[in-house]
Design an enzyme around this catalytic site. Structure first.
Site, PDB file in Angstrom:
ATOM      1  N   HIS A 161       0.813  -1.220   0.000  1.00 53.13           N
ATOM      2  CA  HIS A 161       0.000   0.000   0.000  1.00 53.13           C
ATOM      3  C   HIS A 161       0.847   1.271   0.000  1.00 53.13           C
ATOM      4  O   HIS A 161       0.339   2.358  -0.271  1.00 53.13           O
ATOM      5  CB  HIS A 161      -0.990  -0.008   1.180  1.00 53.13           C
ATOM      6  CG  HIS A 161      -0.414   0.388   2.497  1.00 53.13           C
ATOM      7  ND1 HIS A 161       0.043  -0.515   3.430  1.00 53.13           N
ATOM      8  CD2 HIS A 161      -0.231   1.607   3.058  1.00 53.13           C
ATOM      9  CE1 HIS A 161       0.485   0.117   4.506  1.00 53.13           C
ATOM     10  NE2 HIS A 161       0.321   1.415   4.304  1.00 53.13           N
ATOM     11  N   ASP A 214      -0.287  -7.568   1.793  1.00 48.90           N
ATOM     12  CA  ASP A 214       0.217  -6.197   1.723  1.00 48.90           C
ATOM     13  C   ASP A 214       1.745  -6.196   1.807  1.00 48.90           C
ATOM     14  O   ASP A 214       2.334  -5.848   2.833  1.00 48.90           O
ATOM     15  CB  ASP A 214      -0.400  -5.371   2.862  1.00 48.90           C
ATOM     16  CG  ASP A 214      -0.055  -3.895   2.768  1.00 48.90           C
ATOM     17  OD1 ASP A 214       0.436  -3.464   1.712  1.00 48.90           O
ATOM     18  OD2 ASP A 214      -0.281  -3.179   3.774  1.00 48.90           O
ATOM     19  N   GLN A 224       1.025   6.552  11.465  1.00 52.02           N
ATOM     20  CA  GLN A 224       1.147   6.995  10.079  1.00 52.02           C
ATOM     21  C   GLN A 224       2.582   7.393   9.758  1.00 52.02           C
ATOM     22  O   GLN A 224       3.211   8.157  10.477  1.00 52.02           O
ATOM     23  CB  GLN A 224       0.214   8.174   9.825  1.00 52.02           C
ATOM     24  CG  GLN A 224       0.197   8.614   8.372  1.00 52.02           C
ATOM     25  CD  GLN A 224      -0.860   9.664   8.108  1.00 52.02           C
ATOM     26  OE1 GLN A 224      -1.737   9.885   8.928  1.00 52.02           O
ATOM     27  NE2 GLN A 224      -0.760  10.307   6.965  1.00 52.02           N
ATOM     28  N   GLY A 225       3.096   6.860   8.658  1.00 53.16           N
ATOM     29  CA  GLY A 225       4.481   7.091   8.260  1.00 53.16           C
ATOM     30  C   GLY A 225       5.390   5.929   8.604  1.00 53.16           C
ATOM     31  O   GLY A 225       6.533   5.863   8.140  1.00 53.16           O
ATOM     32  N   ASP A 226       4.911   4.991   9.435  1.00 52.58           N
ATOM     33  CA  ASP A 226       5.676   3.788   9.769  1.00 52.58           C
ATOM     34  C   ASP A 226       5.375   2.645   8.806  1.00 52.58           C
ATOM     35  O   ASP A 226       6.068   1.618   8.806  1.00 52.58           O
ATOM     36  CB  ASP A 226       5.360   3.321  11.200  1.00 52.58           C
ATOM     37  CG  ASP A 226       5.878   4.271  12.256  1.00 52.58           C
ATOM     38  OD1 ASP A 226       7.014   4.740  12.114  1.00 52.58           O
ATOM     39  OD2 ASP A 226       5.143   4.561  13.217  1.00 52.58           O
ATOM     40  N   SER A 227       4.341   2.801   8.007  1.00 55.78           N
ATOM     41  CA  SER A 227       3.926   1.754   7.079  1.00 55.78           C
ATOM     42  C   SER A 227       5.113   1.196   6.302  1.00 55.78           C
ATOM     43  O   SER A 227       5.994   1.943   5.870  1.00 55.78           O
ATOM     44  CB  SER A 227       2.919   2.309   6.071  1.00 55.78           C
ATOM     45  OG  SER A 227       1.711   2.630   6.689  1.00 55.78           O
TER      46      SER A 227
END
Length: 267
Positions: free
Chosen positions: A72, A118, A214-217
């Site tokens: 993603h 994912d 958010q941003g660690d994905s």
């Protein structure tokens, strides 16, 4: 001036990031030790004026030419030259080197709505001798061969936001200790109600308080191999309900179940 540059970069990239639908969510952590997580990389937009401004996801260096990340994070990109991989630093504002990407390989069964499968690989194309040397001396990830049992301690790391809803993440790499949580608990009606498949694992604290954000994905979830004194990659930050909420642990792509796909596509 720094805030002004950051705002310009955010405005410039907001359309691309929104396409990524990056809802995944470090919260409750601390600065990562200098001698750990050398395999952690940052994905940055190639045309960003700086690494801090351009960071949008994490990743894990698997070998000299392959980075493991979440599908993603990159499925919306139309060309691999839109992204670069920052290697060799824990500080987005200094050090390291951006390595160009020559190919993006997304799992053929990835579903952007359910986040099933994912996972993606980025093939690196170092253009300078210094980049090749840096990659050669940087520690690589060791893939899990089996899913860790519930209750095992694990660590998640990244440059994501420090709390849910925050705009900016830190410049220094963060890490947090969490516990592996059984799929049955994760799939309980009061939690994810059956949405966590066998290609996913869960980790967090039952009371909340520590999680990716958010941003660690795309970044790593690791457990310690105490016999060989090394970290083993067991998960890739994928999705979750908010950040560090009680009853809603982080959900990660299950590296053990995806190991064959990673090996087959990283040669």
């Amino acid at each position: 001036m720094k805030n002004q540059v950051r705002l310009i970069a955010l405005l410039f990239y907001v359309s691309a990031v929104s396409q990524a639908d990056i809802q995944t969510r470090i919260v409750g952590g601390s600065n990562a030790p200098a001698n750990q997580y050398s395999y952690q990389v940052s994905l940055v937009f190639s045309q960003a004026p700086g690494n801090f401004q351009g960071h949008f996801c994490g990743g894990t260096l698997f070998n000299n030419t392959t980075v493991i990340t979440a599908a993603h994070c990159v499925y919306f990109l139309t060309n691999p030259n839109q992204v670069a991989v920052l290697v060799g630093t824990k500080n987005l504002n200094q050090g390291g080197a951006r390595i160009p990407v020559s190919q993006i390989i997304i799992h053929q069964s990835f579903d952007k709505k359910t986040r099933k499968f994912d996972i993606a690989l980025l093939k690196l194309a170092p253009s300078k001798r210094a980049q090749k040397d840096l990659l050669a001396r940087t520690a690589k990830a060791v893939l899990a061969t089996s899913e860790p049992a519930a209750g095992i301690k694990a660590w998640v790391s990244g440059w994501g936001t420090l709390k849910e809803g925050q705009q900016d993440g830190p410049s220094l790499l963060q890490h947090a200790e969490v516990n592996m949580i059984s799929r049955d608990v994760c799939n309980a009606k009061e939690s994810y109600d059956g949405a966590v498949g066998s290609e996913m694992v869960c980790a967090g604290l039952s009371q909340g308080g520590r999680d990716a954000c958010q941003g660690d994905s795309g970044g790593p979830l690791v457990v310690e191999d105490t016999k060989k004194k090394r970290n083993v990659l067991v998960g890739v930050v994928s999705w979750g309900n908010g950040c560090a909420r009680a009853g809603y642990p982080g959900v990660y792509s299950n590296v053990a179940s995806l190991r064959t796909w990673i090996l087959n596509n990283s040669r």
